[in-house]
Motif scaffolding. Structure first.
Motif, PDB file in Angstrom:
ATOM      1  N   LYS A   4       0.838  -1.214   0.000  1.00  0.00           N
ATOM      2  CA  LYS A   4       0.000   0.000   0.000  1.00  0.00           C
ATOM      3  C   LYS A   4       0.867   1.256   0.000  1.00  0.00           C
ATOM      4  O   LYS A   4       0.581   2.216  -0.710  1.00  0.00           O
ATOM      5  CB  LYS A   4      -0.915   0.017   1.229  1.00  0.00           C
ATOM      6  CG  LYS A   4      -1.895  -1.114   1.280  1.00  0.00           C
ATOM      7  CD  LYS A   4      -3.205  -0.679   0.722  1.00  0.00           C
ATOM      8  CE  LYS A   4      -4.225  -1.783   0.962  1.00  0.00           C
ATOM      9  NZ  LYS A   4      -5.070  -1.977  -0.168  1.00  0.00           N
ATOM     10  N   GLN A  31       0.733  -0.668 -11.497  1.00  0.00           N
ATOM     11  CA  GLN A  31      -0.015  -1.807 -12.038  1.00  0.00           C
ATOM     12  C   GLN A  31       0.528  -3.130 -11.513  1.00  0.00           C
ATOM     13  O   GLN A  31      -0.231  -4.022 -11.169  1.00  0.00           O
ATOM     14  CB  GLN A  31       0.019  -1.800 -13.564  1.00  0.00           C
ATOM     15  CG  GLN A  31      -0.886  -0.783 -14.201  1.00  0.00           C
ATOM     16  CD  GLN A  31      -2.328  -1.013 -13.835  1.00  0.00           C
ATOM     17  OE1 GLN A  31      -2.900  -0.252 -13.082  1.00  0.00           O
ATOM     18  NE2 GLN A  31      -2.918  -2.071 -14.327  1.00  0.00           N
ATOM     19  N   ILE A  34      -0.436  -3.481  -7.803  1.00  0.00           N
ATOM     20  CA  ILE A  34      -1.868  -3.748  -7.650  1.00  0.00           C
ATOM     21  C   ILE A  34      -2.178  -5.193  -8.039  1.00  0.00           C
ATOM     22  O   ILE A  34      -2.948  -5.879  -7.347  1.00  0.00           O
ATOM     23  CB  ILE A  34      -2.704  -2.755  -8.491  1.00  0.00           C
ATOM     24  CG1 ILE A  34      -2.677  -1.380  -7.828  1.00  0.00           C
ATOM     25  CG2 ILE A  34      -4.137  -3.235  -8.642  1.00  0.00           C
ATOM     26  CD1 ILE A  34      -3.320  -0.281  -8.645  1.00  0.00           C
ATOM     27  N   SER A  35      -1.587  -5.682  -9.110  1.00  0.00           N
ATOM     28  CA  SER A  35      -1.840  -7.066  -9.503  1.00  0.00           C
ATOM     29  C   SER A  35      -1.259  -8.053  -8.491  1.00  0.00           C
ATOM     30  O   SER A  35      -1.809  -9.130  -8.289  1.00  0.00           O
ATOM     31  CB  SER A  35      -1.308  -7.344 -10.895  1.00  0.00           C
ATOM     32  OG  SER A  35       0.078  -7.178 -10.949  1.00  0.00           O
ATOM     33  N   GLU A  37      -1.213  -7.408  -5.277  1.00  0.00           N
ATOM     34  CA  GLU A  37      -2.189  -7.372  -4.192  1.00  0.00           C
ATOM     35  C   GLU A  37      -3.399  -8.245  -4.510  1.00  0.00           C
ATOM     36  O   GLU A  37      -3.955  -8.885  -3.619  1.00  0.00           O
ATOM     37  CB  GLU A  37      -2.676  -5.939  -3.943  1.00  0.00           C
ATOM     38  CG  GLU A  37      -1.770  -5.116  -3.087  1.00  0.00           C
ATOM     39  CD  GLU A  37      -2.374  -3.754  -2.771  1.00  0.00           C
ATOM     40  OE1 GLU A  37      -3.167  -3.232  -3.590  1.00  0.00           O
ATOM     41  OE2 GLU A  37      -2.046  -3.225  -1.709  1.00  0.00           O
ATOM     42  N   ASN A  38      -3.815  -8.265  -5.768  1.00  0.00           N
ATOM     43  CA  ASN A  38      -5.001  -9.016  -6.161  1.00  0.00           C
ATOM     44  C   ASN A  38      -4.768 -10.518  -6.200  1.00  0.00           C
ATOM     45  O   ASN A  38      -5.721 -11.284  -6.159  1.00  0.00           O
ATOM     46  CB  ASN A  38      -5.510  -8.538  -7.526  1.00  0.00           C
ATOM     47  CG  ASN A  38      -6.037  -7.122  -7.462  1.00  0.00           C
ATOM     48  OD1 ASN A  38      -6.417  -6.631  -6.400  1.00  0.00           O
ATOM     49  ND2 ASN A  38      -6.036  -6.450  -8.594  1.00  0.00           N
ATOM     50  N   LYS A  39      -3.527 -10.945  -6.316  1.00  0.00           N
ATOM     51  CA  LYS A  39      -3.217 -12.374  -6.281  1.00  0.00           C
ATOM     52  C   LYS A  39      -3.304 -12.852  -4.830  1.00  0.00           C
ATOM     53  O   LYS A  39      -3.052 -12.119  -3.896  1.00  0.00           O
ATOM     54  CB  LYS A  39      -1.812 -12.636  -6.821  1.00  0.00           C
ATOM     55  CG  LYS A  39      -1.700 -12.419  -8.297  1.00  0.00           C
ATOM     56  CD  LYS A  39      -0.591 -13.246  -8.844  1.00  0.00           C
ATOM     57  CE  LYS A  39      -0.599 -13.262 -10.325  1.00  0.00           C
ATOM     58  NZ  LYS A  39      -1.632 -14.074 -10.906  1.00  0.00           N
ATOM     59  N   ASN A  40      -3.676 -14.094  -4.679  1.00  0.00           N
ATOM     60  CA  ASN A  40      -3.755 -14.672  -3.332  1.00  0.00           C
ATOM     61  C   ASN A  40      -2.397 -15.236  -2.948  1.00  0.00           C
ATOM     62  O   ASN A  40      -2.173 -16.440  -3.009  1.00  0.00           O
ATOM     63  CB  ASN A  40      -4.834 -15.760  -3.285  1.00  0.00           C
ATOM     64  CG  ASN A  40      -6.215 -15.189  -3.492  1.00  0.00           C
ATOM     65  OD1 ASN A  40      -6.486 -14.071  -3.078  1.00  0.00           O
ATOM     66  ND2 ASN A  40      -7.084 -15.945  -4.128  1.00  0.00           N
TER      67      ASN A  40
END
Length: 150
Positions: A4, A31, A34-35, A37-40
């Protein structure tokens, strides 16, 4: 540096940037983060990524910011590729396209030079690039289906 904090840092740099090429570098960093962060990803992987962000020393005041952050993003992409096998969009297409150019040039000079040297080189370059790009696209598709693409 947490993910963050890195996003906020690059957004502030993006707001201060003057050239379009510099803004593109910051947007690419944003980008990628952010990607991520979106991955588990597991907590250990996230901590490893945050440690790497700290090691890049992003908050240093360098003379040529564009050049410094371009090198930093390349190092970060290399880290993600080597450590987690994560690649960016069209990574393999670019890589295999370049290899195709090299081998196409060699093929054009060695084999097709019987036609005419310039025609053989041209056909070799075109053929090598096409074949390399096709191979790269299929490899990119495999990376996307396996969840290894950012």
């Amino acid at each position: 540096m947490t993910l963050k904090n890195a996003i906020n840092f690059f957004k502030s740099l993006e707001a201060d940037a003057s050239s379009k090429s510099e803004i593109k570098i910051y947007q690419e960093f944003i980008q990628i983060i952010i990607s991520l962060e979106n991955k588990n990803l597991s907590d250990t992987k996230i901590q490893s990524i945050e440690t790497e962000l700290d090691n890049l020393n992003l908050k240093s005041n360098s003379v040529n910011r564009k050049k410094y952050y371009k090198k930093a993003i390349n190092d970060f992409k290399k880290y993600l590729k080597d450590t987690f096998s994560l690649t960016t969009k069209e990574y393999y297409t670019t890589f295999y396209g370049g290899l195709g150019l090299v081998f196409g040039l060699l093929f054009g000079v060695a084999i097709l030079s019987n036609l005419e040297r310039s025609l053989g080189v041209s056909l070799g370059l075109i053929g090598g690039m096409v074949i390399g790009s096709i191979m790269g696209r299929s490899k990119d598709a495999q990376a996307k289906t396996s969840g290894k693409m950012l």
